[in-house]
Design a protein around this motif. Sequence first.
Motif, short mmCIF file in Angstrom:
data_model
loop_
_atom_site.label_atom_id
_atom_site.label_comp_id
_atom_site.label_asym_id
_atom_site.label_seq_id
_atom_site.Cartn_x
_atom_site.Cartn_y
_atom_site.Cartn_z
N ALA A 1 0.83 -1.21 0.00
CA ALA A 1 0.00 0.00 0.00
C ALA A 1 0.86 1.25 0.00
O ALA A 1 0.49 2.26 -0.59
N PRO B 1 -5.63 8.89 -6.02
CA PRO B 1 -6.77 8.11 -6.48
C PRO B 1 -7.22 7.11 -5.40
O PRO B 1 -6.51 6.88 -4.43
N ASN B 2 -8.37 6.50 -5.62
CA ASN B 2 -8.84 5.46 -4.70
C ASN B 2 -7.78 4.37 -4.57
O ASN B 2 -7.20 3.92 -5.56
N LYS C 1 -3.72 6.80 0.98
CA LYS C 1 -3.94 7.97 1.86
C LYS C 1 -4.37 7.55 3.26
O LYS C 1 -3.76 7.95 4.25
N THR C 2 -5.42 6.73 3.33
CA THR C 2 -5.92 6.33 4.65
C THR C 2 -4.87 5.52 5.39
O THR C 2 -4.68 5.67 6.60
N ASP D 1 -6.42 -0.23 -9.42
CA ASP D 1 -4.96 -0.20 -9.26
C ASP D 1 -4.24 0.32 -10.50
O ASP D 1 -3.01 0.32 -10.56
N1 LIG Z 1 -6.75 -4.04 5.85
C1 LIG Z 1 -6.33 -4.17 4.61
N2 LIG Z 1 -6.00 -5.38 4.10
C2 LIG Z 1 -5.58 -5.52 2.84
N3 LIG Z 1 -5.40 -4.48 1.97
C3 LIG Z 1 -5.72 -3.26 2.41
C4 LIG Z 1 -6.20 -3.03 3.74
N4 LIG Z 1 -6.42 -1.71 3.90
C5 LIG Z 1 -6.09 -1.12 2.72
N5 LIG Z 1 -5.67 -2.06 1.83
C6 LIG Z 1 -5.20 -1.82 0.45
O1 LIG Z 1 -4.16 -0.85 0.50
C7 LIG Z 1 -4.27 0.04 -0.61
C8 LIG Z 1 -4.35 1.46 -0.08
O2 LIG Z 1 -5.59 1.62 0.59
P1 LIG Z 1 -6.01 2.99 1.31
O3 LIG Z 1 -7.28 2.74 2.04
O4 LIG Z 1 -4.85 3.49 2.09
O5 LIG Z 1 -6.26 3.95 0.04
P2 LIG Z 1 -6.89 5.41 -0.05
O6 LIG Z 1 -5.90 6.23 -0.82
O7 LIG Z 1 -7.27 5.90 1.30
O8 LIG Z 1 -8.17 5.16 -0.95
P3 LIG Z 1 -9.62 5.90 -1.03
O9 LIG Z 1 -9.40 7.20 -1.75
O10 LIG Z 1 -10.41 4.93 -1.86
O11 LIG Z 1 -10.12 6.05 0.38
C9 LIG Z 1 -5.50 -0.42 -1.41
O12 LIG Z 1 -5.07 -1.24 -2.46
C10 LIG Z 1 -6.29 -1.19 -0.39
O13 LIG Z 1 -7.07 -2.22 -1.01
#
Ligand SMILES: Nc1ncnc2c1ncn2[C@@H]1O[C@H](COP(=O)(O)OP(=O)(O)OP(=O)(O)O)[C@@H](O)[C@H]1O
Length: 329
Positions: free
Chosen positions: A23, A42-43, A47-48, A315
């Motif tokens: 990630a 992007p999604n 970030k989270t 992705d």
């Molecule tokens: N608990 C988990 N187990 C497996 N993969 C995870 C987990 N949490 C996040 N991921 C993966 O890690 C990657 C980053 O996720 P993250 O939630 O940090 O993205 P984001 O930038 O916050 O997305 P969004 O804009 O959709 O909220 C993604 O591919 C997600 O599927």
Amino acid sequence: MTAVLEIQGLTKTYRARGGPRRALDGFEMYVEAGQVHGFLGPNGSGKTTTLRTLLGLIRPDSGDLRILGRPVPAELPQVIAHVGAIVESPQFFPHFSARDTLSLLADAGNLPQSRVDWALELVGLRDRAKERVKTYSLGMKQRLAVASALLKQPKLLILDEPANGLDPGGIREMRDMMATLSAGGMTVVLSSHILGEVQLICDSVTIISLGRRVAAGPVAEVLQAHSSGQVRVALETAADLSAAAQVLVAAGMQLQAHADHLMLTGVDKPALVARLLAERQLYVSELAPVHADLESVFLELTGTAPVPGQARQVDQSVKPDTAQDGVSA
Ligand SMILES: Nc1ncnc2c1ncn2[C@@H]1O[C@H](COP(=O)(O)OP(=O)(O)OP(=O)(O)O)[C@@H](O)[C@H]1O
């Protein structure tokens, strides 16, 4: 300037059903004191994961993280009193009012009750503060969440998608609120997909794609660094456009002809365009550099611009070979 937030070389791999999922891949981020900083990606770009790691909710594989100069998670207990955050939609007791909810949180955090009214006023919930949370709209719950993060009067406020569910008026109020908080010295980090809004609110940004930083710095510098030098040219006499196009192409310029204007790319000195044309008695009525906006820069850097006829998978975004693009924060 002092960095309130520093992240270097952050990596995190999740164990997922389909195999390990990286990630974060050497991610970096710097946020200076008093800034409103946009965290964009992007999604699924990480970030989270980054924000949760900062708050000690996820253990990273490696990396150096500092909040207010203190290493986290090691010294998180010493700084957490100065950090307010909403990283996931907090759950509130549905039968409590906003005031009761904040009052309870203030008690639990040993904070003065006077902060409750201050926070309610700031997020615009004062007049509905006695009603039960279960009767609130999504946007009102979001405002309550922000109020709960403000109770500490934090030095650093971290908001994951704060404008989620807010109506246009609410988004504008949120923007004004950020400005007020930042003017009072608070540093705000917010993730958002509303790029026009980020461009208006934020002093600086970090853009992440597939776990790596692809751009960072003051908004104006990021836009400048990725602007394509486009210039829009219109002539006093539209019938002269094709003659003008020939002159400019002969001078080595690249352009696209439109019905009433020419769009030139890669132009360093727009004044040269006017001079070249005037030498042939072709007079410009408009010569305007086209400024890149954050949305187009984001789409370009993350490779997520829609392609007609294709459904982009989550992705499918861009991961640079090196973590940096040369614009520093
Ligand atoms: N608990 C988990 N187990 C497996 N993969 C995870 C987990 N949490 C996040 N991921 C993966 O890690 C990657 C980053 O996720 P993250 O939630 O940090 O993205 P984001 O930038 O916050 O997305 P969004 O804009 O959709 O909220 C993604 O591919 C997600 O599927």
